[in-house]
Scaffold this motif. Structure first.
Motif, short mmCIF file in Angstrom:
data_model
loop_
_atom_site.label_atom_id
_atom_site.label_comp_id
_atom_site.label_asym_id
_atom_site.label_seq_id
_atom_site.Cartn_x
_atom_site.Cartn_y
_atom_site.Cartn_z
N GLU A 177 0.81 -1.22 0.00
CA GLU A 177 0.00 0.00 0.00
C GLU A 177 0.85 1.27 0.00
OE1 GLU A 177 -0.49 -2.57 1.93
OE2 GLU A 177 -2.48 -3.27 1.36
N LEU A 178 1.79 1.34 0.95
CA LEU A 178 2.50 2.61 1.11
C LEU A 178 3.33 2.95 -0.10
CD1 LEU A 178 3.52 2.68 4.86
CD2 LEU A 178 1.48 3.58 3.75
N PHE A 200 0.90 3.99 -2.90
CA PHE A 200 0.33 5.32 -2.68
C PHE A 200 1.41 6.40 -2.82
CE2 PHE A 200 -3.09 3.14 0.08
CZ PHE A 200 -3.87 2.89 -1.05
N ASN A 217 1.06 9.53 -5.20
CA ASN A 217 1.32 10.90 -4.75
C ASN A 217 2.31 11.62 -5.67
OD1 ASN A 217 -0.44 10.90 -2.55
ND2 ASN A 217 1.08 9.93 -1.23
N ALA A 228 0.42 12.49 -8.73
CA ALA A 228 -0.48 13.62 -8.45
C ALA A 228 0.32 14.92 -8.38
CB ALA A 228 -1.23 13.38 -7.14
N GLY A 229 1.52 14.82 -7.82
CA GLY A 229 2.39 16.01 -7.74
C GLY A 229 2.80 16.54 -9.10
N GLU A 287 -3.54 12.70 -13.41
CA GLU A 287 -4.68 12.10 -12.72
C GLU A 287 -4.44 10.60 -12.61
OE1 GLU A 287 -9.48 12.37 -12.33
OE2 GLU A 287 -8.53 13.29 -14.07
N VAL A 288 -4.68 10.06 -11.42
CA VAL A 288 -4.46 8.64 -11.17
C VAL A 288 -5.81 7.96 -11.00
CG1 VAL A 288 -3.49 6.94 -9.56
CG2 VAL A 288 -2.23 9.06 -10.07
N ASP A 310 -11.26 3.26 -7.01
CA ASP A 310 -12.43 4.08 -7.33
C ASP A 310 -12.93 3.91 -8.77
OD1 ASP A 310 -10.06 5.26 -8.08
OD2 ASP A 310 -10.64 7.29 -7.58
N GLU A 345 9.16 0.32 7.98
CA GLU A 345 9.85 0.27 6.69
C GLU A 345 10.42 1.62 6.25
OE1 GLU A 345 6.63 0.01 7.26
OE2 GLU A 345 5.43 0.09 5.43
N LEU A 360 -11.24 10.48 -2.45
CA LEU A 360 -11.23 9.48 -3.53
C LEU A 360 -12.35 8.47 -3.37
CD1 LEU A 360 -7.37 8.94 -3.66
CD2 LEU A 360 -8.77 9.75 -5.57
N PRO A 389 -3.89 2.55 6.17
CA PRO A 389 -2.95 2.07 5.15
C PRO A 389 -1.53 1.98 5.69
CG PRO A 389 -4.44 3.68 4.19
CD PRO A 389 -4.71 3.68 5.67
N GLY A 390 -0.89 0.88 5.38
CA GLY A 390 0.44 0.62 5.92
C GLY A 390 0.42 -0.37 7.06
N GLU A 432 -1.57 -3.04 7.09
CA GLU A 432 -2.17 -4.29 6.61
C GLU A 432 -1.44 -5.52 7.15
OE1 GLU A 432 -1.50 -1.71 4.75
OE2 GLU A 432 -3.45 -1.10 3.99
N GLU A 476 -2.90 13.11 1.67
CA GLU A 476 -1.73 13.01 0.82
C GLU A 476 -2.01 13.77 -0.46
OE1 GLU A 476 -1.03 8.80 0.42
OE2 GLU A 476 -1.13 8.51 2.59
N LEU A 477 -0.98 13.95 -1.27
CA LEU A 477 -1.17 14.70 -2.51
C LEU A 477 -2.30 14.12 -3.36
CD1 LEU A 477 2.23 15.80 -4.06
CD2 LEU A 477 0.14 17.15 -3.81
N ARG A 478 -2.39 12.76 -3.40
CA ARG A 478 -3.42 12.15 -4.23
C ARG A 478 -4.81 12.52 -3.74
NH1 ARG A 478 -4.58 6.60 -2.11
NH2 ARG A 478 -3.76 6.60 0.00
N SER A 508 -5.31 16.46 -4.42
CA SER A 508 -5.53 16.73 -5.85
C SER A 508 -6.95 16.38 -6.25
CB SER A 508 -4.57 15.92 -6.72
OG SER A 508 -3.24 16.24 -6.41
N ARG A 563 -9.87 18.92 -7.55
CA ARG A 563 -10.63 18.71 -8.80
C ARG A 563 -12.13 18.72 -8.52
NH1 ARG A 563 -6.51 15.15 -10.31
NH2 ARG A 563 -7.61 13.39 -9.42
#
Lengths: 549, 549
Positions: A343-344, A347, A351, A354-355, A359-360, A365, B50, B206, B340-341, B343, B397-399, B402, B406
């Motif tokens: 996950e990390l 993500f 990110n 996105a920066g 678009e992701v 979703d 990690e 999201l 998240p992270g 898991e 986070e940025l995602r 963003s 939008r």
């Protein structure tokens, strides 16, 4: 074949019973001490920075079979995923037996053997789809099923004491797009003729419903890609050839040309073509050609759906890719699932994109992925077809295998047994029962060296990660007196702690006259650790060495 | 209040703009150099093995405000989650300003200050629900909203240059069960009166749809617990007082008595009761009493939903809990989400429980949790109420930010700005614009020492985790000749590599006559690393020290 009254049919999983990955199942037949063995799948498990730092992949400890190598007749691969074939080139030198697989799988195994310099030594025998082979007491029939890679096979393993159906990885996909549909007739017939044990994929035993068909993703991807304006990059598992084909067809439908980005992407497409798949896959541009196209005319098919640091998509996101850059107006589609634990890093990749203004879109979703493993309704269907006397969940963590066993019992399978790696399960004669516990465990590929998990290297390095390291060298003269200033190496420890450690050790040394050197060594170690703990709240790994002048 | 033509209203996030956690937003008003500041929230982010091994929590680098401490008027807390208040006791000594919060939040802040020995120094000022306060140029109104903890507040921050609505964490829960519902009248009125900027939670930007109400979870938990036979343990975030109450009511409805297990569980229930919540919470047994009840009469409410190694549920699963053991027939419900992270550690806990024969039910396959953050339909509703000129996504986070920006643009918000920690965003006068970049970053609580992320300790320890460490001490005489055998410390390195390193170093030393000691040191370092790389494929952290006799 003649049987003796001492014959037994046993299953010995050395990997995969307790983890999703590292699949390795040995079936033995014969009286104890004279059993013949076949190995079904020989895969790896990927290492993780938090639990096994510095370890790329792990594989099973097969020392039990190594001691019986003469009786290991073959490795039979169900399909070409890394967690089923990725350890063959590491473990073959121990077993030195022939390897059997269907054409696409064999092609990929051969590629790995080639890289490992073993191509000339190993006999990889190609079995046709629906093929049969006889290995000592085992008659094996390959039964076509569906999964997320071409040519997945269940194995019907016939022995004088009954038939085992080993599913490998599977789902029920009525429209797999590439390769054959599930051979439901063969499965039904196996059930009608009578099956002793079903050894079955547990990955999605906690997921309700059905996994869904690749064909629904094909349609959804085509619709989605049709709405996008700028550059599009799609990342997916390179082995999911049907998915790659869906993306390619969606690109073509919307006037985009495709480029394959990343080594695995090219390797897998090539293997698929070489074995007769992807016949109408469109022409592929190289990255430089693609860069010259207008944004709305290009689609990049990239490796890196798990956020792997060296994969193409990560390099693109870092702005480090030679030929490809993405920015505002562009879109990246993650047509893949998140492997738990990733996950990390995934993500973090989202990110970064996105920066850049990209678009992701992902399975979180958007409908852009289906699993390759059977959800509970599919498992129930398989049990209705096979109707085994014994259910043996494999290919799962304990939580998945337990849920799978509960499901099997609820479907009136007379016996459902969860076992761990190294448990030798007698399937016949009599009630299924664990009759032995063999050595088991994991072997780590640490750098380029194979190291037993039991050696504790990963654990030692996690201790370093937690609290750093102090190494102290004391110089003594022939009379055991300290003859020089001690040398300190401290790494991963906050600066203010260094002085506290030095002061405490120097004080201790000053008090030392001569004599018991081992006691001095131990005292210095204890004092250094204690000083660090006082100043910092953590105890670094602390080693003291003595040298004599 | 009189304004000058040089007055500016600025937002400076030092945490939370780029991560979910470590929320820290400073609002400044006045001409440059004379601005007065308030801080909204002051939270921590939890470390991860990690990425930041050995780091418990992280907090923002607030050096920019530290230099302006006299002008920091207050810390205002929106609610009591750790990522909003958990850094107050670490950072207060730098800012030394009053702290404002509503009663439940104030109670928990006081508890933390008490433990940190700061209770007598810090003025925690209790603001009533719907309260107002004036801090220099800022008039702040607390607006009750809903979240997953009692007393979440949005703040309406009125300044001579316009009103900012800072949402804090929120959702729209028509039946939050504990505390007040969203004060929609106040939000509507703010919108009607005109809002300059909405600074808003992005966590679930999201996620489509709505988050759902606690009341639906209450019903589902009651139904689910009614079907269970053996011992039941439920783990949930201890701060979700409504959830604890739902579990307690479900227990009572099915004839089970409850015991609270874990320190945080007891602490939070106590804080809730002390501030007027949980009036009809049932009597709570202690663990010993509960152990004497028949299995179907007991329910344990436990900490540890994230698989934390020291939490109650992990100790139970490890068989290390003094008073509680679970086994076949028992059930554990994870009434929580997976952060998240987390898991792998959560699934490891599931696996341990499954290994005990315990059935594990979680939000992955049962309806036992709703999020506390607004999904997209709720965000849209908030924008319809507030109708700001400027949208500033934070808490993501940025995602997430963003996607949130939008969404805001799609709702016709004239300006949506994503900023990073340390970006000073001028909200007025004029168009919103980043006018400065201040120092920012993270400070790690490493053991008990605060260390700047920039010091690179975590990175250094990750290198140790990857490839271990070699420390070599060379003993030289006054003429620079090697005067003793070198001392080697090698940690986290496979045994066969040790000899390769020793041999290579000893060969190098034998060739050394006397003279350039720095060159010797560097040569030995290079040779040792090279030998390790040759034998192993990895380059350990390598340090060489010289001592003179």
């Amino acid at each position: 074949m003649a049987t003796s009254r001492d014959d037994e049919l046993v299953l010995l999983p050395l990997g995969g019973a307790g983890e999703i990955g590292m699949n390795f199942n040995a079936y033995g037949f014969g009286p104890e001490g004279e059993r013949k063995w076949i190995v079904v799948d020989c895969g790896v498990l990927f290492g993780r920075e938090e639990t096994t730092p510095g370890v790329d992949v792990m594989m099973p400890d097969i020392s039990y079979l190594a001691e019986r190598r003469e009786d290991v007749l073959a490795i039979v691969a169900t399909h070409a995923h890394e967690d089923h074939i990725g350890a063959i080139h590491y473990l073959w030198p121990t077993l030195r037996c022939p390897v059997y697989a269907t054409p696409f799988t064999a092609k990929l195994i051969e590629g790995k053997l080639e890289e490992a310099g073993l191509r000339d030594k190993v006999r990889v025998k190609v079995v046709p789809l629906h093929g049969k082979l006889t290995l000592g007491p085992f008659e094996i029939e390959f039964v076509s099923i569906t999964h997320s890679i071409p040519e997945p096979n269940a194995l019907a393993i016939r022995t004088p004491l009954g038939v085992v159906v080993h599913t490998g990885d599977w789902k029920i996909d009525p429209e797999p797009l590439v390769g054959e549909a599930t051979d439901t007739n063969a499965l039904r017939k196996l059930g009608d003729d009578g099956v002793l044990a079903l050894v079955c994929d547990s990955t999605n035993a906690l997921v309700a419903g059905e996994s869904g068909s690749e064909s629904t993703v094909r349609k959804a991807l085509a619709d989605l890609i049709g709405t996008l304006k700028g550059r599009v990059a799609v990342t997916a598992f390179a082995s999911n050839i049907a998915r790659l084909d869906s993306v390619a067809k969606a690109a073509r439908a919307h006037g985009r040309q495709i480029a394959l980005v990343g080594r695995a992407m090219k390797r897998l497409v090539e293997a698929a073509r070489a074995t007769g798949y992807l016949a109408d896959f469109p022409a592929v541009l190289d990255e430089e050609e693609a860069a010259d196209l207008p944004p709305h005319r290009v689609l990049y098919l990239c490796t890196g759906s798990q956020g792997e640091s060296r994969a193409a998509l990560t390099r693109i996101a870092n702005g480090e890719h030679r030929n490809i850059s993405l920015g505002p107006g562009d879109t990246v589609i993650f047509s893949s699932r998140i492997i738990p634990g990733n996950e990390l890093q995934i993500f973090a990749l989202h990110n970064k994109l996105a920066g850049l203004g990209v678009e992701v879109l992902s399975a979180e979703d958007h409908f852009v992925h289906v699993s390759g493993h059977p959800a509970r309704d599919e498992l129930a269907q398989m049990y209705r077809w096979i109707r085994p006397k014994i259910a043996v969940p494999v290919h799962g963590e304990l939580r998945h295998m337990s849920a799978h066993a509960r499901l099997a019992r609820s479907l009136q399978v007379p016996q459902a047994v969860t076992i761990e790696n190294g448990h030798m399960l007698r399937l016949a004669p009599g009630k299924a029962q664990v009759i032995d516990e063999t050595p088991s465990g994991r072997v780590h590929l640490d750098g380029q060296v194979l190291v037993s998990e039991g050696a504790g290297l990963s654990r030692a390095r996690r201790s370093l990660a937690y609290a750093g390291m102090i190494a102290i060298t004391l110089v003594l003269d022939a009379k055991g007196r300290v003859a020089a200033d001690p040398a300190f190496v401290m790494e991963g420890i906050p600066e203010p702690v260094h002085a506290a450690v030095r002061d405490a050790v120097e004080l201790t040394i000053r008090k030392h006259k001569h004599g018991d050197e081992d006691a001095l060594k131990e005292t210095v170690r204890r004092v250094a650790r204690g000083a660090a703990e006082n100043a910092w709240g953590k105890k670094p790994v602390t080693r003291v060495e003595l040298v004599w002048v």
